[in-house]
Design a protein around this motif. Structure first.
Motif, PDB file in Angstrom:
ATOM      1  N   GLU A   1       5.531  26.094-115.023  1.00 14.43           N
ATOM      2  CA  GLU A   1       6.196  25.204-114.062  1.00 14.43           C
ATOM      3  C   GLU A   1       7.713  25.280-114.198  1.00 14.43           C
ATOM      4  OE1 GLU A   1       5.673  23.109-117.847  1.00 14.43           O
ATOM      5  OE2 GLU A   1       4.333  24.268-116.568  1.00 14.43           O
ATOM      6  N   VAL A   2       8.195  25.583-115.399  1.00 14.43           N
ATOM      7  CA  VAL A   2       9.642  25.759-115.609  1.00 14.43           C
ATOM      8  C   VAL A   2      10.112  27.014-114.878  1.00 14.43           C
ATOM      9  CG1 VAL A   2      11.467  26.049-117.323  1.00 14.43           C
ATOM     10  CG2 VAL A   2       9.505  24.587-117.837  1.00 14.43           C
ATOM     11  N   LEU A   3       9.326  28.093-114.998  1.00 15.00           N
ATOM     12  CA  LEU A   3       9.654  29.315-114.264  1.00 15.00           C
ATOM     13  C   LEU A   3       9.623  29.065-112.768  1.00 15.00           C
ATOM     14  CD1 LEU A   3      10.215  32.325-114.045  1.00 15.00           C
ATOM     15  CD2 LEU A   3       7.756  32.745-114.306  1.00 15.00           C
ATOM     16  N   GLY A   4       8.621  28.298-112.310  1.00 20.79           N
ATOM     17  CA  GLY A   4       8.538  27.984-110.883  1.00 20.79           C
ATOM     18  C   GLY A   4       9.771  27.249-110.392  1.00 20.79           C
ATOM     19  N   GLN A   5      10.249  26.296-111.181  1.00 23.56           N
ATOM     20  CA  GLN A   5      11.446  25.551-110.785  1.00 23.56           C
ATOM     21  C   GLN A   5      12.696  26.437-110.847  1.00 23.56           C
ATOM     22  OE1 GLN A   5      12.052  21.549-111.564  1.00 23.56           O
ATOM     23  NE2 GLN A   5       9.899  21.009-111.751  1.00 23.56           N
ATOM     24  N   GLN A   6      12.722  27.371-111.817  1.00 26.29           N
ATOM     25  CA  GLN A   6      13.851  28.313-111.879  1.00 26.29           C
ATOM     26  C   GLN A   6      13.890  29.186-110.626  1.00 26.29           C
ATOM     27  OE1 GLN A   6      16.228  28.529-114.066  1.00 26.29           O
ATOM     28  NE2 GLN A   6      17.043  30.610-114.063  1.00 26.29           N
ATOM     29  N   LEU A   7      12.732  29.646-110.197  1.00 27.32           N
ATOM     30  CA  LEU A   7      12.661  30.430-108.959  1.00 27.32           C
ATOM     31  C   LEU A   7      13.105  29.596-107.758  1.00 27.32           C
ATOM     32  CD1 LEU A   7       9.271  32.319-109.431  1.00 27.32           C
ATOM     33  CD2 LEU A   7      11.542  33.337-109.406  1.00 27.32           C
ATOM     34  N   ALA A   8      12.653  28.348-107.721  1.00 27.19           N
ATOM     35  CA  ALA A   8      13.026  27.468-106.605  1.00 27.19           C
ATOM     36  C   ALA A   8      14.532  27.275-106.556  1.00 27.19           C
ATOM     37  CB  ALA A   8      12.322  26.120-106.764  1.00 27.19           C
ATOM     38  N   GLN A   9      15.136  27.016-107.712  1.00 30.07           N
ATOM     39  CA  GLN A   9      16.583  26.809-107.752  1.00 30.07           C
ATOM     40  C   GLN A   9      17.331  28.079-107.340  1.00 30.07           C
ATOM     41  OE1 GLN A   9      18.078  25.278-111.469  1.00 30.07           O
ATOM     42  NE2 GLN A   9      20.197  25.201-110.752  1.00 30.07           N
TER      43      GLN A   9
ATOM     44  N   MET B   1       6.821  23.540-103.774  1.00 30.77           N
ATOM     45  CA  MET B   1       6.139  23.971-104.996  1.00 30.77           C
ATOM     46  C   MET B   1       4.873  23.149-105.190  1.00 30.77           C
ATOM     47  SD  MET B   1       7.714  24.349-108.836  1.00 30.77           S
ATOM     48  CE  MET B   1       6.645  24.526-110.265  1.00 30.77           C
ATOM     49  N   ILE B   2       3.762  23.832-105.402  1.00 32.27           N
ATOM     50  CA  ILE B   2       2.481  23.182-105.678  1.00 32.27           C
ATOM     51  C   ILE B   2       2.105  23.520-107.116  1.00 32.27           C
ATOM     52  CG2 ILE B   2       0.082  22.878-104.970  1.00 32.27           C
ATOM     53  CD1 ILE B   2       0.830  23.892-102.208  1.00 32.27           C
ATOM     54  N   ASP B   3       2.374  22.597-108.015  1.00 32.75           N
ATOM     55  CA  ASP B   3       2.044  22.804-109.422  1.00 32.75           C
ATOM     56  C   ASP B   3       0.568  22.470-109.650  1.00 32.75           C
ATOM     57  OD1 ASP B   3       2.484  23.413-112.088  1.00 32.75           O
ATOM     58  OD2 ASP B   3       3.150  21.402-112.605  1.00 32.75           O
ATOM     59  N   CYS B   4      -0.115  23.302-110.430  1.00 35.33           N
ATOM     60  CA  CYS B   4      -1.568  23.157-110.630  1.00 35.33           C
ATOM     61  C   CYS B   4      -2.299  23.270-109.291  1.00 35.33           C
ATOM     62  CB  CYS B   4      -1.917  21.842-111.313  1.00 35.33           C
ATOM     63  SG  CYS B   4      -1.157  21.600-112.929  1.00 35.33           S
ATOM     64  N   ALA B   5      -2.009  24.349-108.570  1.00 33.09           N
ATOM     65  CA  ALA B   5      -2.632  24.543-107.260  1.00 33.09           C
ATOM     66  C   ALA B   5      -4.148  24.645-107.362  1.00 33.09           C
ATOM     67  CB  ALA B   5      -2.069  25.797-106.595  1.00 33.09           C
ATOM     68  N   ASP B   6      -4.644  25.017-108.540  1.00 33.07           N
ATOM     69  CA  ASP B   6      -6.087  25.091-108.734  1.00 33.07           C
ATOM     70  C   ASP B   6      -6.721  23.706-108.801  1.00 33.07           C
ATOM     71  OD1 ASP B   6      -4.569  24.864-111.013  1.00 33.07           O
ATOM     72  OD2 ASP B   6      -5.743  26.215-112.246  1.00 33.07           O
ATOM     73  N   SER B   7      -5.886  22.652-108.720  1.00 31.07           N
ATOM     74  CA  SER B   7      -6.410  21.286-108.660  1.00 31.07           C
ATOM     75  C   SER B   7      -6.632  20.811-107.225  1.00 31.07           C
ATOM     76  CB  SER B   7      -5.446  20.318-109.367  1.00 31.07           C
ATOM     77  OG  SER B   7      -5.348  20.628-110.734  1.00 31.07           O
ATOM     78  N   MET B   8      -6.288  21.650-106.261  1.00 37.46           N
ATOM     79  CA  MET B   8      -6.561  21.284-104.875  1.00 37.46           C
ATOM     80  C   MET B   8      -8.060  21.367-104.621  1.00 37.46           C
ATOM     81  SD  MET B   8      -3.591  22.959-102.458  1.00 37.46           S
ATOM     82  CE  MET B   8      -3.864  24.651-102.985  1.00 37.46           C
ATOM     83  N   GLY B   9      -8.596  20.348-103.996  1.00 42.06           N
ATOM     84  CA  GLY B   9      -9.991  20.398-103.592  1.00 42.06           C
ATOM     85  C   GLY B   9     -10.156  21.344-102.413  1.00 42.06           C
ATOM     86  N   GLU B  10     -11.394  21.565-102.007  1.00 39.04           N
ATOM     87  CA  GLU B  10     -11.647  22.496-100.901  1.00 39.04           C
ATOM     88  C   GLU B  10     -10.978  22.026 -99.619  1.00 39.04           C
ATOM     89  OE1 GLU B  10     -15.438  24.724 -98.695  1.00 39.04           O
ATOM     90  OE2 GLU B  10     -15.759  23.371-100.406  1.00 39.04           O
ATOM     91  N   ALA B  11     -10.987  20.717 -99.375  1.00 32.61           N
ATOM     92  CA  ALA B  11     -10.357  20.188 -98.159  1.00 32.61           C
ATOM     93  C   ALA B  11      -8.852  20.430 -98.184  1.00 32.61           C
ATOM     94  CB  ALA B  11     -10.653  18.695 -98.032  1.00 32.61           C
ATOM     95  N   GLY B  12      -8.226  20.214 -99.349  1.00 27.57           N
ATOM     96  CA  GLY B  12      -6.795  20.436 -99.473  1.00 27.57           C
ATOM     97  C   GLY B  12      -6.431  21.898 -99.311  1.00 27.57           C
ATOM     98  N   ALA B  13      -7.225  22.769 -99.932  1.00 24.11           N
ATOM     99  CA  ALA B  13      -6.964  24.207 -99.818  1.00 24.11           C
ATOM    100  C   ALA B  13      -7.069  24.672 -98.368  1.00 24.11           C
ATOM    101  CB  ALA B  13      -7.944  24.981-100.704  1.00 24.11           C
ATOM    102  N   ASN B  14      -8.080  24.192 -97.682  1.00 30.55           N
ATOM    103  CA  ASN B  14      -8.249  24.578 -96.280  1.00 30.55           C
ATOM    104  C   ASN B  14      -7.127  24.031 -95.404  1.00 30.55           C
ATOM    105  OD1 ASN B  14     -10.625  26.043 -96.644  1.00 30.55           O
ATOM    106  ND2 ASN B  14     -11.910  24.219 -96.499  1.00 30.55           N
TER     107      ASN B  14
END
Length: 304
Positions: free
Chosen positions: A16-24, A90-103
């Motif tokens: 998540e730190v790398l993700g925020q570095q990319l975002a910045q 940024m979606i941190d822990c994207a694997d926590s999205m349920g099927e409805a959210g992913a769709n």
């Protein structure tokens, strides 16, 4: 960059730190290959008030990202930039999205509006819907060598740590550091000691194990699974790489006391139980663990 970046690494690696570095970097007014740190955009980002950076993540560890939060991402994607530049979601822990959210976010990931960058983090491809994976550019973050992790964590904490603490946390340095700081290494050892004592005939102390499992929650089932896998390896003559490398005496005692067929059966069952409790938090953990532990007891063995 690709409009949707997927960072793949275990929790506690700093993904998540790398993700925020990319975002910045994307948002920086003077961006070359990294954020300048001095422009107006970088200062807003450092202060946590950048109007064009949006983050969603589970409200609690182990919980799903709700479909309403994902739909909010779609609304952010359609907005114009507040600073006349890029927008980053940024979606941190994207694997926590349920099927409805992913769709709900599939179409936006496939054809995002101009100037909108998505950055997702996840544990592995296996934990994501294939339709999400197919729309992202995948970046696999290399896990550090365990000796490097050992040196780094010991430097942070100014104390010696066990290799098994590192292996229990998939060589993730931040997760290992937190594991030690929260005393989980000590509690993990207490659970193993109670579990090993229970597995020796006549199998007394079942509720000591149950009590420790309840106090730790479902992570205790991962710990027990790793321990039993080590016992199976030991029975098969594999000693070169064990998660519990500093607990050979405990592994040996269980490997000698419990047949391999029972160990394999019980590993499968505890992994199924872990998955079940991840999905259904309202189940009676105590009852399920007692039922699982009785699978080690045969004939007229006594339980107390």
């Amino acid at each position: 960059m690709h409009h949707a970046i997927l960072l793949l690494a275990p929790k506690g690696t700093g993904r998540e730190v790398l993700g925020q570095q990319l975002a910045q970097t994307v948002l920086c007014n003077n961006c070359d290959s990294e954020p300048c740190g001095v422009c107006h955009s970088c200062k807003l980002f450092a202060a946590g008030t950048h109007p064009d950076f949006h983050l969603i993540q589970p409200e609690q560890e182990g919980k799903q990202i709700g479909v309403d939060a994902v739909r909010q991402c779609n609304r952010w994607a359609m907005e114009t930039s507040h600073l006349a530049g890029q927008r980053v979601i940024m979606i941190d822990c994207a694997d926590s999205m349920g099927e409805a959210g992913a769709n709900a976010i599939l179409k936006t990931l496939e054809e995002p509006p101009s100037g909108c960058q998505f950055i997702l983090t996840a544990q592995s491809l296996d934990s994501l819907l294939p339709t999400i994976v197919s729309r992202c550019n995948k970046w696999r973050i290399e896990t550090p060598d365990e000796q490097f992790v050992k040196q780094w964590v010991e430097k942070q904490l100014m104390q010696t740590i066990k290799i098994e603490s590192i292996r229990l946390n998939a060589c993730a340095p931040l997760a290992t550091q937190q594991f030690i700081e929260q005393g989980m290494d000590i509690r993990h050892n207490h659970l193993n000691e109670a579990f090993v004592a229970f597995l020796q005939p006549p199998h007394i102390g079942i509720y000591d194990v149950v009590s420790l499992c309840i106090s730790e929650g479902i992570v205790s089932m991962k710990w027990l699974s790793y321990f039993l896998v080590d016992c199976i390896k030991f029975q098969q003559g594999v000693t070169g790489y064990l998660t519990h490398s500093e607990s050979i005496d405990k592994i040996q005692s269980v490997a000698q006391a419990v047949p391999s067929t029972i160990l394999i059966q019980q590993v499968r069952k505890i992994n199924e139980l872990h998955r079940k409790l991840e999905k259904h938090s309202g189940l009676n953990i105590e009852l399920l663990i007692v039922e699982w532990l009785t699978g080690f007891i045969g004939g007229n063995n006594r339980v107390s």
